[in-house]
Scaffold this active site. Sequence first.
Site, short mmCIF file in Angstrom:
data_model
loop_
_atom_site.label_atom_id
_atom_site.label_comp_id
_atom_site.label_asym_id
_atom_site.label_seq_id
_atom_site.Cartn_x
_atom_site.Cartn_y
_atom_site.Cartn_z
N LYS A 66 0.79 -1.23 0.00
CA LYS A 66 0.00 0.00 0.00
C LYS A 66 0.83 1.29 0.00
O LYS A 66 0.38 2.30 -0.52
CB LYS A 66 -0.96 0.02 1.20
CG LYS A 66 -2.17 -0.91 1.06
CD LYS A 66 -3.09 -0.75 2.26
CE LYS A 66 -4.36 -1.55 2.10
NZ LYS A 66 -5.33 -1.25 3.17
N ASP A 102 -10.36 3.24 1.78
CA ASP A 102 -10.60 2.76 3.15
C ASP A 102 -11.31 3.82 3.99
O ASP A 102 -12.19 3.51 4.79
CB ASP A 102 -9.29 2.37 3.84
CG ASP A 102 -8.80 0.99 3.41
OD1 ASP A 102 -9.63 0.18 2.97
OD2 ASP A 102 -7.59 0.74 3.52
P1 NAP Z 1 -0.62 -2.41 11.00
O1 NAP Z 1 -0.27 -1.28 10.12
O2 NAP Z 1 0.34 -3.54 11.18
O3 NAP Z 1 -0.97 -1.79 12.47
C1 NAP Z 1 -1.34 -2.62 13.52
C2 NAP Z 1 -1.65 -1.77 14.75
O4 NAP Z 1 -2.15 -2.63 15.76
C3 NAP Z 1 -0.45 -1.06 15.34
O5 NAP Z 1 -0.89 0.15 15.90
C4 NAP Z 1 0.02 -2.04 16.42
O6 NAP Z 1 0.65 -1.40 17.50
C5 NAP Z 1 -1.30 -2.56 16.92
N1 NAP Z 1 -1.19 -3.90 17.50
C6 NAP Z 1 -0.79 -5.02 16.87
N2 NAP Z 1 -0.82 -6.07 17.72
C7 NAP Z 1 -1.25 -5.56 18.92
C8 NAP Z 1 -1.47 -6.15 20.19
N3 NAP Z 1 -1.28 -7.45 20.42
N4 NAP Z 1 -1.91 -5.35 21.20
C9 NAP Z 1 -2.11 -4.03 20.98
N5 NAP Z 1 -1.90 -3.42 19.80
C10 NAP Z 1 -1.47 -4.19 18.77
O7 NAP Z 1 -1.98 -3.11 10.52
P2 NAP Z 1 -3.21 -2.42 9.77
O8 NAP Z 1 -3.03 -2.53 8.30
O9 NAP Z 1 -3.44 -1.08 10.37
O10 NAP Z 1 -4.41 -3.42 10.14
C11 NAP Z 1 -4.87 -3.51 11.46
C12 NAP Z 1 -6.15 -4.35 11.52
O11 NAP Z 1 -7.19 -3.74 10.78
C13 NAP Z 1 -6.01 -5.77 10.96
O12 NAP Z 1 -6.75 -6.64 11.79
C14 NAP Z 1 -6.65 -5.67 9.61
O13 NAP Z 1 -7.18 -6.92 9.18
C15 NAP Z 1 -7.76 -4.68 9.89
N6 NAP Z 1 -8.20 -3.95 8.69
C16 NAP Z 1 -9.51 -4.08 8.33
C17 NAP Z 1 -9.98 -3.39 7.22
C18 NAP Z 1 -11.42 -3.54 6.84
O14 NAP Z 1 -11.79 -3.17 5.72
N7 NAP Z 1 -12.27 -4.04 7.71
C19 NAP Z 1 -9.14 -2.57 6.47
C20 NAP Z 1 -7.80 -2.46 6.87
C21 NAP Z 1 -7.34 -3.17 7.99
P3 NAP Z 1 2.24 -1.08 17.49
O15 NAP Z 1 2.38 0.22 16.76
O16 NAP Z 1 2.56 -0.99 18.93
O17 NAP Z 1 2.91 -2.24 16.79
#
Ligand code: NAP
Length: 271
Positions: A66, A102
């Site tokens: 992305k 998004d």
């Molecule tokens: P990302 O860029 O890897 O960010 C993940 C975030 O979650 C970071 O802030 C991370 O904190 C935090 N995190 C990860 N594991 C954690 C834990 N065990 N406890 C507390 N915080 C934690 O991922 P992303 O692309 O933003 O995606 C995040 C989620 O959103 C995923 O589940 C994804 O499937 C979902 N999503 C859904 C949609 C939809 O259309 N529904 C669209 C996009 C994403 P740190 O900074 O401390 O590592």
Amino acid sequence: MRYQLGLIGYPAAHSLSPPMHRAALQALGLDGDYTALAVQPECLSATVRELPARDYRGINVTIPHKQAVIPLLDGLSASARAIGAVNTIVVEHGRLIGHNTDAVGFGCALARVGYEPRGQAALVLGAGGAARAVVYALTQAGAHVTVWNRTRERAEQLARDFGATAATRLLPLARCGQFSLIVNTTPVGMAPDEGGLPLPMQGRGFGAQVVYDLVYRPRETALLREARAVGAMPIGGLEMLVYQGAEAFRLWTGRDAPVEVMRDAAISHGG
Ligand code: NAP
């Protein structure tokens, strides 16, 4: 007109986008197809540059491309530029224009339940890529956003970028009552680790009118179950997934997407 559409990601299997978009094309009687392309990072540049010659009208971009795709494009929408990520490319007369649907998808799901963000206080958990789209959408819509993240520096950076506030520690439950909207953008609660809560609930209410979990597997996370139990409106991540797809479909075809058809297709493929 043929709509050759697709997705680039790695891995690309198990995405719900192909069944959603194929169902939408079929429902509107449009000629075309949507295919998932597994593209390793070292092949991204060549694949993207070939899209016009391969007659692609549009493509979705997902993890891990992305951000990396941005320098390969000819232009960006204002939201993609502000968010710093592209999830949709439109091929216009051989030029590749990057969009981020998004944020729109997130907002449409809120509108569907009648939540108006203007003037409201919202708490966003997480500061990754998805959080950037969420905070952008909420601040653009006039909400007062507080961001909490496990790694505090990332919350502070995100808050600076969008004029939000960073919480220095996860707020005590009692104080969460000040937020009418709580959004989980972390993967906590996602299968196979179902049952995890991104916010300690301690069996009490938390005052929010709407609780929105971006996780879409399972469809009802532990957070949403708790929210429902205390009378808050739960919104699952499938809604954002469907509406971001609907907005991409609109950008590619100029037609309003058949949202119900897309949702049904996603659900029947395990969404
Ligand atoms: P990302 O860029 O890897 O960010 C993940 C975030 O979650 C970071 O802030 C991370 O904190 C935090 N995190 C990860 N594991 C954690 C834990 N065990 N406890 C507390 N915080 C934690 O991922 P992303 O692309 O933003 O995606 C995040 C989620 O959103 C995923 O589940 C994804 O499937 C979902 N999503 C859904 C949609 C939809 O259309 N529904 C669209 C996009 C994403 P740190 O900074 O401390 O590592």
